[in-house]
Design a protein around this motif. Structure first.
Motif, short mmCIF file in Angstrom:
data_model
loop_
_atom_site.label_atom_id
_atom_site.label_comp_id
_atom_site.label_asym_id
_atom_site.label_seq_id
_atom_site.Cartn_x
_atom_site.Cartn_y
_atom_site.Cartn_z
N LYS A 276 -23.08 -21.07 -22.53
CA LYS A 276 -24.15 -20.53 -21.69
C LYS A 276 -23.59 -20.12 -20.34
O LYS A 276 -23.96 -19.11 -19.76
CB LYS A 276 -25.26 -21.58 -21.50
N GLU A 277 -22.71 -21.00 -19.82
CA GLU A 277 -22.01 -20.68 -18.57
C GLU A 277 -20.52 -20.69 -18.89
O GLU A 277 -19.99 -21.68 -19.38
CB GLU A 277 -22.30 -21.75 -17.51
N GLN B 73 -17.12 -31.22 -22.35
CA GLN B 73 -18.10 -31.96 -21.54
C GLN B 73 -18.70 -31.07 -20.47
O GLN B 73 -19.91 -31.05 -20.27
CB GLN B 73 -17.43 -33.17 -20.87
N THR B 74 -17.83 -30.35 -19.76
CA THR B 74 -18.30 -29.50 -18.67
C THR B 74 -19.25 -28.43 -19.20
O THR B 74 -20.30 -28.18 -18.62
CB THR B 74 -17.11 -28.83 -17.96
N SER B 75 -18.90 -27.83 -20.32
CA SER B 75 -19.75 -26.75 -20.83
C SER B 75 -21.08 -27.31 -21.34
O SER B 75 -22.12 -26.66 -21.20
CB SER B 75 -19.02 -25.98 -21.92
N SER B 76 -21.09 -28.53 -21.89
CA SER B 76 -22.37 -29.08 -22.37
C SER B 76 -23.23 -29.53 -21.19
O SER B 76 -24.45 -29.43 -21.24
CB SER B 76 -22.14 -30.24 -23.33
N MET B 77 -22.60 -29.99 -20.10
CA MET B 77 -23.36 -30.34 -18.90
C MET B 77 -24.06 -29.12 -18.31
O MET B 77 -25.17 -29.21 -17.80
CB MET B 77 -22.43 -30.93 -17.83
#
Length: 154
Positions: free
Chosen positions: A106-107, A147-151
């Motif tokens: 998404k980001e 982790q970063t992308s799911s956050m």
DNA sequence: GCCAACGTTGGC
DNA sequence: GCCAACGTTGGC
């Protein structure tokens, strides 16, 4: 299961192209170090899809290796820019993999963000002057990216 | 568009 | 086998 990074210029082939086509043979790699990594890939390995030569360069999503040890068909195609006259069906010189689309982030994770997160030693893509288009990603780095992308989804 | 950092080619 | 010249990648 291993993690990898695959670079592509989106003008050439983007994650949207992969999403539309579902799967693709990762052809046209003509660098020995990159080819050797392609030879190591196994089905179920996961690859981070990286857009190069755009502003900003970024990891934009995920793909999965679904077939390994494929002879790159472009080496046998005289009209291809990747044609290799020294390659024969018996003795192909360039092996690659088929990947399937997994997800689009998404980001995206831009190169400046990646540089802030990782040292050049742990993640070669942030190293200045790095030109390798296929590279392994160590599990620690892969986990932090995931982790970063799911956050960022929240 | 510039140019640093490569990888490759080919003369010797 | 060395290395200069050249070509390419890709960030900036």
């Amino acid at each position: 299961m291993n993690y990898w990074l695959l670079k592509s210029e989106p003008n050439d082939y983007s994650i949207n192209d992969l999403e539309r086509e579902k799967t693709v043979i990762w052809d046209g790699v003509r660098n020995y170090q990159a080819r050797n990594f392609l030879r190591e890939m196994q089905p179920s390995d996961v690859a981070f899809f990286y857009h190069s030569n755009v502003k900003p360069p970024a990891i934009v999503g995920l793909a999965r290796i679904i077939e390994s040890q494929i002879a790159d068909p472009t080496q046998f195609a005289p009209k291809s820019k990747y044609y290799d006259p020294k390659a024969t069906a018996d003795q192909p010189r360039w092996q690659t993999v088929r990947v399937e689309f997994l997800e689009k982030f998404k980001e995206t994770l831009s190169l400046p963000q990646l540089k802030a997160m990782f040292s050049p030693e742990e993640f070669a893509v942030v190293k200045k002057g790095n030109r390798l288009s296929v590279m392994p990603v160590i599990p620690e780095v892969a986990q932090r990216i995931l982790q970063t992308s799911s956050m960022m989804l929240k």
